[in-house]
Design an enzyme around this catalytic site. Structure first.
Site, short mmCIF file in Angstrom:
data_model
loop_
_atom_site.label_atom_id
_atom_site.label_comp_id
_atom_site.label_asym_id
_atom_site.label_seq_id
_atom_site.Cartn_x
_atom_site.Cartn_y
_atom_site.Cartn_z
N HIS A 149 0.81 -1.23 0.00
CA HIS A 149 0.00 0.00 0.00
C HIS A 149 0.85 1.28 0.00
O HIS A 149 0.32 2.37 -0.27
CB HIS A 149 -0.93 0.04 1.22
CG HIS A 149 -2.03 -0.97 1.17
ND1 HIS A 149 -2.85 -1.13 0.08
CD2 HIS A 149 -2.42 -1.89 2.10
CE1 HIS A 149 -3.72 -2.10 0.33
NE2 HIS A 149 -3.48 -2.58 1.54
N ASP A 186 -3.30 -10.03 -2.51
CA ASP A 186 -3.81 -9.51 -1.23
C ASP A 186 -5.25 -9.05 -1.47
O ASP A 186 -5.58 -8.54 -2.55
CB ASP A 186 -2.94 -8.34 -0.77
CG ASP A 186 -3.28 -7.86 0.63
OD1 ASP A 186 -2.49 -8.14 1.55
OD2 ASP A 186 -4.32 -7.18 0.80
#
Length: 394
Positions: A149, A186
């Protein structure tokens, strides 16, 4: 010629990262009662339990187990803005706290977070380096804190440095690595890699994630738009970013269908020199931060598909980098399944409640609806992306 071993990279220091006292992602205070322990979602427990199960299963004996040196500040600058790195280091050295705007999104900094993040990225780089140079056939990096992220100038989603992106850029600079593909499964959108490589064609970025799960509009501007199928890249990178936003409740059948009909054809068209998987295990059916239905056997099948594909495309050069996964009881079994697929060796470990989780899988009506949706995405990619001639329904 003897077959090369699989490798596993870890370092005890990475288990000592803590962002402070939380209940999952909620900071203690106000109406949030303090827990008995730290209770942060991104705690070391799921990773430590995976490492312990890896040892106890006996599978570790089949791997070359290594550590690594941390990356340097200069290495991190290959991906991240200097001002961001300086702020991250400043807050970390001061004992932790919140980053200042505009670097802050939702991720606090703990004591020595910066130093531990350098080690986490170092593990990922060493795995990439050793596999690319032929020291090992494939590798698994138990990197913590995660990285997928983290953008060029922001920490978010428990991530500070983008481990995979730094590993790629360092390998390109020092080893001559060429075309590389990232497959991010993910459950949350792989926004960091997308942000970093969005205008480039030397890195193919693919994200399979739960639609609107994270980061969404409540976290960042245009969060949903950036994770949608229409976000395909810009400039030289147009057609080299694929988003696959699966509906909540998706299970093994839909993940495998997406792999077979979107991911694998794209990789075959791209012909990478290496495949790197950003492997979060938070699409598992017990994860508290998502609403998907995968189980350990699904992760085994997904990992095995990627291993076989790497063998056919890039001499087996495959690296799995650990990202998210917050069900402490179940992540170890999903991670072990991926490690079994990497090594080609099954253990005697029995994954708990596997029959029950298989029985919970979505049935025909949901799966057919979602297959039809994926087929429409195939048609969209065929029209809009550079990989258009290669993507077809199988």
């Amino acid at each position: 010629m003897p077959q090369l071993k699989s490798a596993f990279y870890t370092n005890e220091a990475t288990f000592w990262h803590s962002a402070g006292q939380y209940i999952l992602q909620f900071p203690v205070g106000g109406w949030i009662e303090p827990p008995a322990g730290s209770a942060h979602a991104e705690s070391p427990e799921s990773k430590r339990r995976l490492l312990n199960l890896f040892k106890r299963s006996g599978l570790m004996d089949s791997f070359a187990v290594n550590s690594a040196e941390p990356i340097t500040y200069q290495d991190a600058k290959l991906v991240h803005d200097t001002a961001y790195l300086d702020e991250l280091k400043r807050v970390s050295d001061a004992g932790g706290g919140q980053l200042s705007a505009p670097f802050r999104v939702d991720t606090p900094v703990g004591v020595k977070t910066y130093d531990i993040a350098l080690m986490s990225a170092g593990l990922a780089y060493q795995a990439v380096k050793d596999v690319y140079q032929g020291v090992y056939q494939n590798a698994y990096s138990l990197s913590r804190p995660p990285g997928h992220h983290a953008t060029k100038n922001q920490a978010m989603g428990f991530c500070y440095l983008n481990n995979i992106s730094i590993a790629i850029e360092k390998a390109k600079k020092e080893l001559g690595l060429g075309r590389v593909a990232i497959v991010d499964w993910d459950v949350h959108h792989g926004n960091g890699q997308q942000d970093i490589f969005y205008d480039r064609d030397d890195v193919l970025t693919i994200s399979i994630h739960q639609e609107s799960c994270y980061p969404n509009e409540s976290i960042v501007a245009k969060g949903d738009e950036k994770s949608a199928i229409e976000a395909c890249g810009v400039g030289k990178g147009e057609g080299y970013n694929l988003n696959i936003p699966l509906l909540p409740g998706s299970g093994e059948a839909i993940y495998l269908y997406a792999l077979d009909n979107l991911v694998i054809p794209a990789l075959e068209a791209y012909q990478p020199e290496m495949i790197i998987i950003a492997s979060g295990f938070d699409a598992n059916t017990l994860d508290p931060l998502a609403r998907m239905m995968l189980h350990s056997e699904a992760y085994y099948k997904m990992s095995k598909r990627m291993k076989r594909l790497a063998e056919s495309l890039c001499d087996g050069k495959l690296v799995i980098v650990h990202e998210g996964g917050y069900a402490e009881s179940y992540v170890p079994f999903c991670g072990l399944a991926s490690l079994e697929a990497l090594s080609g060796k099954k253990t005697e470990v029995e994954s708990p409640a596997l029959d029950f989780f298989i029985s919970q899988q979505p049935k025909a009506t949901f799966n057919q609806f979602h297959r039809d949706l994926i087929d429409k995405w195939c048609a969209y990619f065929k029209e809009k992306t550079i990989l258009q001639e290669q993507i077809s329904i199988v």
